[in-house]
Design an enzyme around this catalytic site. Structure first.
Site, mmCIF file in Angstrom:
data_model
loop_
_atom_site.group_PDB
_atom_site.id
_atom_site.type_symbol
_atom_site.label_atom_id
_atom_site.label_comp_id
_atom_site.label_asym_id
_atom_site.label_seq_id
_atom_site.Cartn_x
_atom_site.Cartn_y
_atom_site.Cartn_z
ATOM 1 N N GLY A 74 0.833 -1.199 0.000
ATOM 2 C CA GLY A 74 0.000 0.000 0.000
ATOM 3 C C GLY A 74 0.867 1.248 0.000
ATOM 4 O O GLY A 74 0.564 2.224 0.685
ATOM 5 N N ASP A 77 -0.029 5.657 -1.408
ATOM 6 C CA ASP A 77 -0.849 6.708 -0.797
ATOM 7 C C ASP A 77 -0.618 6.736 0.705
ATOM 8 O O ASP A 77 -0.139 5.771 1.308
ATOM 9 C CB ASP A 77 -2.352 6.461 -1.045
ATOM 10 C CG ASP A 77 -2.778 6.823 -2.456
ATOM 11 O OD1 ASP A 77 -2.611 7.988 -2.829
ATOM 12 O OD2 ASP A 77 -3.270 5.931 -3.163
ATOM 13 N N ILE A 79 -0.101 6.781 4.593
ATOM 14 C CA ILE A 79 0.982 6.387 5.488
ATOM 15 C C ILE A 79 2.017 5.535 4.762
ATOM 16 O O ILE A 79 3.222 5.669 4.992
ATOM 17 C CB ILE A 79 0.408 5.638 6.710
ATOM 18 C CG1 ILE A 79 -0.401 6.605 7.595
ATOM 19 C CG2 ILE A 79 1.526 4.993 7.535
ATOM 20 C CD1 ILE A 79 -1.114 5.931 8.749
ATOM 21 N N GLY A 80 1.564 4.656 3.868
ATOM 22 C CA GLY A 80 2.496 3.803 3.140
ATOM 23 C C GLY A 80 3.474 4.607 2.300
ATOM 24 O O GLY A 80 4.687 4.354 2.323
ATOM 25 N N TYR A 218 -13.691 -3.944 10.977
ATOM 26 C CA TYR A 218 -12.414 -3.229 10.890
ATOM 27 C C TYR A 218 -11.652 -3.331 12.210
ATOM 28 O O TYR A 218 -10.458 -3.651 12.227
ATOM 29 C CB TYR A 218 -12.672 -1.763 10.527
ATOM 30 C CG TYR A 218 -11.433 -0.902 10.529
ATOM 31 C CD1 TYR A 218 -10.573 -0.900 9.431
ATOM 32 C CD2 TYR A 218 -11.129 -0.093 11.620
ATOM 33 C CE1 TYR A 218 -9.431 -0.113 9.433
ATOM 34 C CE2 TYR A 218 -9.994 0.700 11.621
ATOM 35 C CZ TYR A 218 -9.142 0.686 10.525
ATOM 36 O OH TYR A 218 -8.010 1.460 10.537
#
Length: 338
Positions: A74, A77, A79-80, A218
């Protein structure tokens, strides 16, 4: 009359002695409790300063010891991408894994040019089946993988009770947030153990520590991250490999944007992805379990003073309010466009 008074005193004397002893015991218990809380608070404060502030002064060349390459899932975009930039800034070559080829190429070129590092892109949709992992494994062959950032994650667009969440969304959350982590880790961990060095950084969520009603699945997937990471950290203890669990609070990224409301704005408690990554990556080597950003740590610490049911009900009201406002705003926007 005097005899009656003396008789009453004799009867009350054992009771009074017992009450005095009870009072002394309660006083000792009170002192021990206050002492425990004082020591606990002081230790938490020392750890917080060490992990979030001291680390920034003395953690400048720490990545060199892990290896030459970093894998970020990831990584196009939020934080990645911010983690990828920080790793590249520290001289690490990058293998970026994500589902959008155009974004992969754009971010790889951008970071590679800015920091003069090698970049490799791997197209993989973690919502798919397990066939993506041999494909990823092929791209990692003969690479000295020093750091793996298990960052890829997803959530539903709006808070919703479980009965309103589709089966597809439930499976998507489980595959992306939970299943990807052990499967990606298993690809790089054997090499790390053989070289006796490496770091696996697992990005969870504050929802693992303080569950979110209306985001039940989640929250459950992030609780898996916490349990998996803590168990794995103990498995590899003493091997030279570090497993770090990072549980961010709200960060100003696309994932914290709601239809009809838009993105949450940056504030002291809501950092940008770059601010968060700079803070979090400096804690590597100092702590194996962290929120990554000191205001988020304070939020968890404050929440610990309240009973769990109070936190759950407060969060439920918050997310119901977000849901109502978002749906109203979306409906109003649609009516204007008709």
């Amino acid at each position: 009359m005097a005899a009656a008074v003396d008789s009453t005193k004799l009867l009350l004397e054992p009771i009074l002695k017992s009450l005095r002893r009870t009072e002394e015991v309660l006083a000792i218990i009170g002192l021990l409790y206050v002492g425990h809380k004082t020591v606990s608070f002081s230790w938490s404060l020392v750890k917080g300063v060490r992990n979030h502030f001291w680390s920034r002064l003395w953690n400048k060349q720490f990545l060199e010891k892990y290896g030459k390459w970093a894998v970020v899932t990831g990584g196009t975009d939020g934080i990645g991408k911010a983690y990828a930039r920080e790793l590249a800034k520290n001289g690490m070559n990058l293998i970026l894994v994500a589902r959008n080829q155009q974004k992969l190429e754009q971010v790889a070129q951008e970071i590679g040019t800015e920091f003069a590092v090698e970049t490799v892109t791997v197209l993989a949709n973690f919502c798919g089946d397990e066939k993506i992992y041999p494909h990823i494994c092929n791209a990692l062959q003969e690479k000295d993988i020093g750091v793996l950032v298990n960052n890829v994650g997803t959530q539903t667009s709006l808070p919703a009770p479980l009965v309103e969440v589709s089966d597809d969304d439930i499976w998507r959350l489980i595959k992306v947030n939970s299943a990807s982590m052990p499967l990606m880790t298993k690809l790089v961990l054997p090499g790390m153990l053989e070289r006796k060095r490496g770091a696996v950084i697992n990005i969870g969520s504050i929802a693992a520590l303080m569950p979110f009603p209306l985001y039940a699945t989640y929250s459950g997937t992030k609780a898996f991250v916490d349990s998996f990471s803590l168990a794995l950290a103990e498995e590899v203890r003493g091997s030279g490999v570090t497993v770090q669990t990072v549980h961010p609070g709200v960060v100003a990224t696309n994932m914290s944007s709601f239809p009809g409301i838009g993105p949450i704005k940056r504030s002291l408690t809501v950092p940008t992805a770059s601010e968060f990554a700079i803070s979090a990556i400096n804690t590597l080597g100092y702590t194996d379990h962290t929120t990554g950003y000191w205001p988020h740590g304070i939020q968890i610490w404050i929440a610990s003073f309240f009973p769990p049911w109070y936190n759950l009900r407060t969060l439920k009201k918050l997310f119901m309010r977000i849901r109502d406002v978002s749906q109203s705003a979306s409906a109003a926007s649609k009516s204007k466009n008709v």
